[in-house]
Design a protein around this motif. Structure first.
Motif, PDB file in Angstrom:
ATOM      1  N   TYR A  78      47.407  -6.230 -15.536  1.00 48.67           N
ATOM      2  CA  TYR A  78      46.367  -5.463 -16.227  1.00 48.67           C
ATOM      3  C   TYR A  78      45.014  -5.669 -15.546  1.00 48.67           C
ATOM      4  N   LEU A  91      41.481  -1.790 -26.799  1.00 51.88           N
ATOM      5  CA  LEU A  91      42.107  -1.311 -28.026  1.00 51.88           C
ATOM      6  C   LEU A  91      43.353  -2.137 -28.342  1.00 51.88           C
ATOM      7  N   ALA A  92      44.166  -2.416 -27.337  1.00 47.94           N
ATOM      8  CA  ALA A  92      45.369  -3.213 -27.557  1.00 47.94           C
ATOM      9  C   ALA A  92      45.024  -4.637 -28.006  1.00 47.94           C
ATOM     10  N   LEU A  98      41.557   8.239 -22.599  1.00 48.71           N
ATOM     11  CA  LEU A  98      41.058   6.871 -22.741  1.00 48.71           C
ATOM     12  C   LEU A  98      41.153   6.158 -21.391  1.00 48.71           C
ATOM     13  N   THR A  99      40.128   5.411 -21.016  1.00 47.61           N
ATOM     14  CA  THR A  99      40.162   4.668 -19.758  1.00 47.61           C
ATOM     15  C   THR A  99      41.074   3.456 -19.891  1.00 47.61           C
ATOM     16  N   ALA A 100      41.427   2.875 -18.763  1.00 47.29           N
ATOM     17  CA  ALA A 100      42.242   1.667 -18.792  1.00 47.29           C
ATOM     18  C   ALA A 100      41.508   0.536 -19.496  1.00 47.29           C
ATOM     19  N   ASP A 110      44.097   8.084 -32.696  1.00 45.42           N
ATOM     20  CA  ASP A 110      43.455   7.053 -31.875  1.00 45.42           C
ATOM     21  C   ASP A 110      44.472   6.140 -31.198  1.00 45.42           C
ATOM     22  N   VAL A 111      45.646   6.064 -31.757  1.00 48.43           N
ATOM     23  CA  VAL A 111      46.692   5.177 -31.244  1.00 48.43           C
ATOM     24  C   VAL A 111      48.032   5.891 -31.335  1.00 48.43           C
ATOM     25  N   ALA A 141      49.064   5.887 -17.523  1.00 45.53           N
ATOM     26  CA  ALA A 141      48.769   5.292 -18.826  1.00 45.53           C
ATOM     27  C   ALA A 141      49.710   4.114 -19.048  1.00 45.53           C
ATOM     28  N   PRO A 164      48.040   4.603 -25.140  1.00 38.22           N
ATOM     29  CA  PRO A 164      46.671   5.093 -25.350  1.00 38.22           C
ATOM     30  C   PRO A 164      46.636   6.611 -25.376  1.00 38.22           C
ATOM     31  N   GLN A 222      39.234   0.791 -21.862  1.00 41.34           N
ATOM     32  CA  GLN A 222      39.260   1.074 -23.296  1.00 41.34           C
ATOM     33  C   GLN A 222      40.657   0.834 -23.874  1.00 41.34           C
ATOM     34  N   SER A 223      41.685   1.155 -23.105  1.00 42.37           N
ATOM     35  CA  SER A 223      43.060   0.969 -23.579  1.00 42.37           C
ATOM     36  C   SER A 223      43.368  -0.503 -23.790  1.00 42.37           C
TER      37      SER A 223
END
Length: 584
Positions: free
Chosen positions: A538, A312-313, A304-306, A372-373, A276, A300, A308-309
């Motif tokens: 990333y 989200l960020a 949560l997938t990478a 969620d975070v 993560a 994350p 999605q992470s």
């Protein structure tokens, strides 16, 4: 009638004899190499398969029979990192089917915090020291390391890493003796008065009667440990080790993470877990009053997938930018710049301000902080200590003792339970406060050492802080791939978590992500998304996730597993009975 034996006829007979000898020698040479059998096998196989491109088929057939590639030479050269500073790149060449080929390269970044002090150097500043270190590394590679590795199979990772370590040990001892001689020469003469130790300040006790000065002497703090010895040129060892591993993965046509995972497990596991990422959103301390939040990072939630992470960020980052612009107009908080860590560098006046900012951004996006975070804070406590006062400067002009720092963290996480990790909350020397913090928070928050731990090389000799959840590992200087493997095994053997982290100043090299996945660490500390050298990593993480998804090899974590950092001593039944009957 017999012809005369002329010189011409003797020359012809000599030529024929020489030809027969050459033919005989050639036949023996090819039989010794089993060429007739190989040719017969190749032709029979080609006839059986009847490929459309016979020449290509025969080429591939004989390629499988050729000798494995061996290292022919190693080359070091200067490249620029993300800050435009010199760093080291290593190229590995191999003899492949009688051709000298460049197989791959690897870059190792020079961390400004770990810049070496070079003997005989009259330059000042970390940039000059890093330049000298890179130049020395290139000399070592050209004069010693490269020749030592010629003719070795690149797949012999442990052997090559041992050669590198054996080469480096005398360099380390030489530097150690040089520094000891310098310290001895700088020591005051025998019989002279030593410099008196710094006495911590006293403070008036609150509630004292008027006119009385009830002074309370602060408990002295342990002095800072001497810095770890770093030798100029040491990046040669780490860079060559990584380049050799990358070379083997390239020759085998497998991703680097798969090769590293096979080294760790001695076989290819069926599933790989993606670490993560700690994604840095905010940085404080360069301006404003707030000092102790060097990084505020998004963690994350498990599952949560990478992809999605990262999304989200990015959403949080965009919302924070909008909100910060609004707040900035009122004069309370303004965007100063983008830090080298790849995130927004802000100023704040209160400890809670960064966390409130992220909570508000979450609310505006319909996200629940703590569900969620999650968050992690890199406190970088070693940068906050004022040794004259014996206290940490949390806010500009606001000082706290190590004991008060523990109280600060306990109170902060009781009000912000979404903070699930603290990195370097204290100096490594404050061992008793680490234990107190572990007792108070270890069951719901990762207490992680970064600068407060040791380099990988010294970590293998002395272990990590016992009152921590784990340590941030960094591939730097003389750290080999074998060292990283051993360090992860050590941490996992202690039931703690391993984190692989970037250096403060990074290059665009993305192999660090492959290392993290292959090593199987729990978290990665990559920095933010606002700098190209960070975004490259990333992107590599997302590519690896896609590869594992397509091959049905992607595993996932279902929850945060906090290591047991403290447990009450077990009392036996006999001890309980004895205590019950003992007189009061």
């Amino acid at each position: 009638m017999r012809c005369a034996d002329t010189g011409e006829s003797r020359g012809i007979r000599g030529h024929l004899l020489s030809h027969r000898e050459a033919a005989t020698a050639a036949a023996e040479y090819f039989r010794g190499a089993r060429i007739p059998e190989s040719l017969e096998g190749a032709l029979n196989s080609a006839y059986s398969e009847r490929p459309r491109d016979v020449i290509a088929y025969l080429s591939n057939y004989f390629a499988e029979l050729s000798n494995p590639p061996v290292i022919s030479r190693v080359r070091g050269r200067k490249v620029l990192d993300g800050a435009g500073k010199d760093t080291l790149e290593v190229d590995v060449f191999c003899m492949v089917r009688n051709m000298d080929k460049r197989i791959c390269s690897a870059v190792i970044s020079a961390d400004a915090d770990m810049a070496p002090s070079l003997a005989g150097s009259d330059v000042s500043g970390t940039t000059e020291k890093s330049v000298k270190s890179v130049e020395r590394a290139m000399e070592w590679i050209q004069e010693s390391i490269g020749p030592d590795l010629e003719g070795i199979l690149p797949s012999e990772q442990s052997t090559i890493d041992q050669i590198l370590s054996d080469f480096f040990k005398p360099k380390m001892e030489e530097e150690r003796r040089r520094r000891e001689a310098e310290q001895h020469a700088a020591a005051p003469p025998a019989g002279s008065d030593p410099t008196p130790p710094v006495t911590p300040p006293t403070s008036k006790k609150k509630g004292s009667a008027k006119g009385k000065k009830a002074a309370v002497t602060e408990k002295p703090i342990p002095p800072a440990d001497p810095p770890e010895l770093v030798v100029g040129g040491s990046p040669a060892v780490g860079a060559v080790s990584l380049a050799v591993a990358t070379c083997t993965a390239t020759l085998r046509e497998v991703p680097l993470y798969s090769y590293i995972s096979a080294l760790k497990h001695e076989e290819m596991p069926s599933k790989l877990m993606l670490p993560a990422p700690f994604i840095t959103l905010l940085s404080y301390g360069k301006s404003g009053k707030l000092r102790f939040m060097k990084e505020v990072m998004m963690v994350p939630p498990p599952g949560l997938t990478a992809q999605q992470s990262v999304e989200l960020a990015l959403s949080l980052q965009a919302q924070i930018m909008k909100h910060t612009d609004t707040v900035g107009k009122s004069g309370q908080m303004v965007i100063k710049s983008v830090s080298a860590l790849g995130c927004l560098a802000l100023a704040a006046d209160r400890v809670e301000q960064p966390l409130d900012l992220i909570r508000e951004a979450c609310e505006e996006l319909g996200l629940a902080l703590g569900t969620d975070v999650y968050l992690a804070i890199n406190c970088a406590a070693h940068e906050l200590m004022d040794y004259n006062k014996g206290k940490y400067e949390v806010l500009s002009g606001a000082w706290k003792s190590p004991e008060e720092m523990v109280d600060l963290y306990v109170d902060l996480i009781s009000r912000y339970p979404a903070v699930t990790a603290l990195v370097d909350p204290l100096r490594k020397e404050d061992s008793s406060q680490w234990e107190t913090l572990a007792k108070a928070l270890g069951d719901r928050c990762y207490i992680i050492t970064d600068v407060a731990s040791r380099s990988v090389s010294n970590l293998l000799q002395g272990g990590i802080l016992p009152a921590s959840s784990g340590a941030v590992l960094k591939h730097a200087n003389q750290t080999t791939v074998s060292d990283l493997l051993a360090a992860v095994r050590l941490i996992e053997g202690e039931k703690q978590v391993a984190v692989l982290g970037c250096l403060n100043e990074e290059s665009s090299e993305d192999s660090m992500v492959d290392l993290a996945v292959g090593l199987g660490v729990r978290f990665m500390k990559l920095g933010g998304l606002l700098r190209g050298e960070r975004a490259t990593k990333y992107n590599r993480l997302l590519a690896i996730e896609e590869d594992l998804l397509n091959s049905d090899r992607l595993g996932s974590y279902s929850q945060f597993d906090f290591p047991v950092l403290w447990s009450e001593p077990q009392v036996s039944a006999n001890q309980e009975e004895a205590a019950a009957v003992s007189p009061r």
